[in-house]
Enzyme design. Structure first.
Site, mmCIF file in Angstrom:
data_model
loop_
_atom_site.group_PDB
_atom_site.id
_atom_site.type_symbol
_atom_site.label_atom_id
_atom_site.label_comp_id
_atom_site.label_asym_id
_atom_site.label_seq_id
_atom_site.Cartn_x
_atom_site.Cartn_y
_atom_site.Cartn_z
ATOM 1 N N ASP A 48 0.829 -1.208 0.000
ATOM 2 C CA ASP A 48 0.000 0.000 0.000
ATOM 3 C C ASP A 48 0.861 1.255 0.000
ATOM 4 O OD1 ASP A 48 -2.658 1.448 0.555
ATOM 5 O OD2 ASP A 48 -1.393 2.132 2.214
ATOM 6 N N TYR A 53 2.486 10.352 0.110
ATOM 7 C CA TYR A 53 3.596 9.838 0.909
ATOM 8 C C TYR A 53 4.931 10.340 0.363
ATOM 9 C CZ TYR A 53 0.327 6.517 3.110
ATOM 10 O OH TYR A 53 -0.711 5.937 3.797
ATOM 11 N N TRP A 206 -4.465 0.161 9.620
ATOM 12 C CA TRP A 206 -3.097 0.664 9.693
ATOM 13 C C TRP A 206 -2.768 1.104 11.114
ATOM 14 C CZ3 TRP A 206 -2.506 5.942 10.899
ATOM 15 C CH2 TRP A 206 -3.649 6.741 10.745
ATOM 16 N N SER A 207 -1.488 1.309 11.355
ATOM 17 C CA SER A 207 -0.959 1.712 12.660
ATOM 18 C C SER A 207 -1.254 0.697 13.762
ATOM 19 C CB SER A 207 -1.475 3.095 13.066
ATOM 20 O OG SER A 207 -0.680 3.655 14.096
ATOM 21 N N PRO A 208 -0.994 -0.591 13.535
ATOM 22 C CA PRO A 208 -1.229 -1.585 14.586
ATOM 23 C C PRO A 208 -0.351 -1.372 15.814
ATOM 24 C CG PRO A 208 0.074 -2.538 12.828
ATOM 25 C CD PRO A 208 -0.412 -1.208 12.328
ATOM 26 N N LEU A 209 0.759 -0.634 15.641
ATOM 27 C CA LEU A 209 1.664 -0.370 16.763
ATOM 28 C C LEU A 209 1.504 1.050 17.309
ATOM 29 C CD1 LEU A 209 4.915 -2.077 15.395
ATOM 30 C CD2 LEU A 209 3.126 -3.045 16.851
ATOM 31 N N ALA A 210 0.436 1.735 16.856
ATOM 32 C CA ALA A 210 0.170 3.109 17.323
ATOM 33 C C ALA A 210 1.386 4.003 17.130
ATOM 34 C CB ALA A 210 -0.283 3.103 18.786
ATOM 35 N N GLN A 295 12.717 -5.706 10.669
ATOM 36 C CA GLN A 295 11.411 -5.399 11.259
ATOM 37 C C GLN A 295 10.310 -6.218 10.590
ATOM 38 O OE1 GLN A 295 11.560 -1.154 10.525
ATOM 39 N NE2 GLN A 295 11.978 -0.716 12.683
#
Length: 334
Positions: A48, A53, A206-210, A295
């Site tokens: 994505d 961006y 999106w942003s699963p890790l905040a 990562q």
């Protein structure tokens, strides 16, 4: 890698996907290529990006990586998002003009004939919904996209888009791309529930890790080499400010209390947060970011470890978070 249907379609996407926000376009093109290569080789098939961006450089670097890696086009799914295309008076929003011209520009940067999904990056109150729905159907009919979706739209506007599409016998939005994590739950778990039930709408979260907060590396101070430390990014700035607030301090304490649970199930805090998202109902794919291949390799392990989140473990997590939303109220139960 597990694959799930995205919304009301036969399109299958990997449950873990890779996004180009903040990282790709900022890291070197070689790093972008290596990250995408590692992801693809481990079964990730959904990538994505967006026109905004890094001013389009994310699309350029991701497109170059795909070309150099020589992937068969039917083996991967790629999406881009339109709303912020430049500084000109018609370079923003979801007018028919910008949807058509913006997607053409994105395809040129990606060096692709089409994207699988094109998202409306935000709602546009200045453009009639009929124009928006017709314009996305136009680019689909031209073969420049297969599906269209929404991103961070309120539920009532998605319902309006479905209504327009049904009335005009056009293609409705396939999926909503929205933020979702252990601390950000209301929209997916409450506001969108009718959309999931009635329209079989997909969810690409999106942003699963905040923004990295849930990794625990910001518990004492904001890590200088992290995305959260980036200046000039409005989302990261809000996260930084929030982390320094009283509410932010409460979140840090919760993150510290989640660490023993992660240790018990032999996961890193990041893997725990990603696996939790994958485990939740109505989630089709979890979009992750990465600035180095290591990562991605760690994140991929989360998919393999989802089974460790038993009902008892999930309840332990909820006992710490204390933010589970109540079930939909039914007046018949009064």
């Amino acid at each position: 890698m597990e694959y799930r249907y995205l919304g009301h379609s036969g399109l299958k996407v990997s449950v873990l996907s890779l996004g180009g926000w903040v990282n790709f376009g900022r890291v070197s093109p070689d790093v972008t290529l290596k990250c995408m290569q590692v992801a693809f080789e481990n079964g990730i098939n959904y990538f994505d990006t967006a026109e905004v961006y890094d001013g389009g450089k994310s699309e350029i670097d991701m497109g170059n990586a795909i070309k150099k890696l020589g992937w068969k086009r039917s083996d991967f799914v790629i999406s881009t998002k339109l709303f912020w295309g430049g500084k000109g008076p018609n370079d923003r929003g979801l007018s028919r003009k910008h949807i058509i011209e913006g997607l053409n520009a994105s395809l040129k940067r990606l060096e692709l004939d089409y994207v699988d999904i094109v998202y409306a990056h935000r709602p546009d109150p200045d453009t009639p919904m009929t124009e928006i729905v017709r314009a996305f159907n136009h680019v689909i009919n031209q073969g420049k996209a297969f599906y269209w979706g929404t991103s961070e739209w309120p539920a009532h506007q998605i319902v309006e888009a479905y209504g327009v599409a049904n009335q005009l016998l056009l293609i409705p939005p396939l999926a909503e791309q929205t933020q979702y994590n252990l601390f950000h739950r209301e929209r997916v778990e409450q506001e969108y529930m009718t959309l999931f039930k009635e329209f079989k709408m997909g969810a690409a979260v999106w942003s699963p890790l905040a923004g990295g907060i849930l990794t625990g590396k910001h518990n004492e101070r904001i890590a200088e080499d992290s995305r959260l430390a980036l200046e000039g990014n409005a989302v990261m700035q809000r996260l930084r400010e929030g982390l320094l607030s009283e509410e932010g301090k409460i979140k840090i304490e919760k993150i510290k209390r989640l660490r023993p649970i992660a240790d018990k199930v032999r996961m890193s805090p990041a893997q725990l947060a990603i696996a939790w998202c994958i485990k939740q109902t109505n989630i089709n794919t979890v979009i992750t970011g990465a600035s180095k291949p290591e990562q991605i390799e760690e994140n991929i392990q989360a998919v393999k470890l989802v089974g460790r989140l038993t009902p008892d473990i999930l309840e332990e997590i909820e006992s710490i978070l204390k933010n589970r939303l109540p079930p939909e109220f039914n007046f018949r139960d009064c």
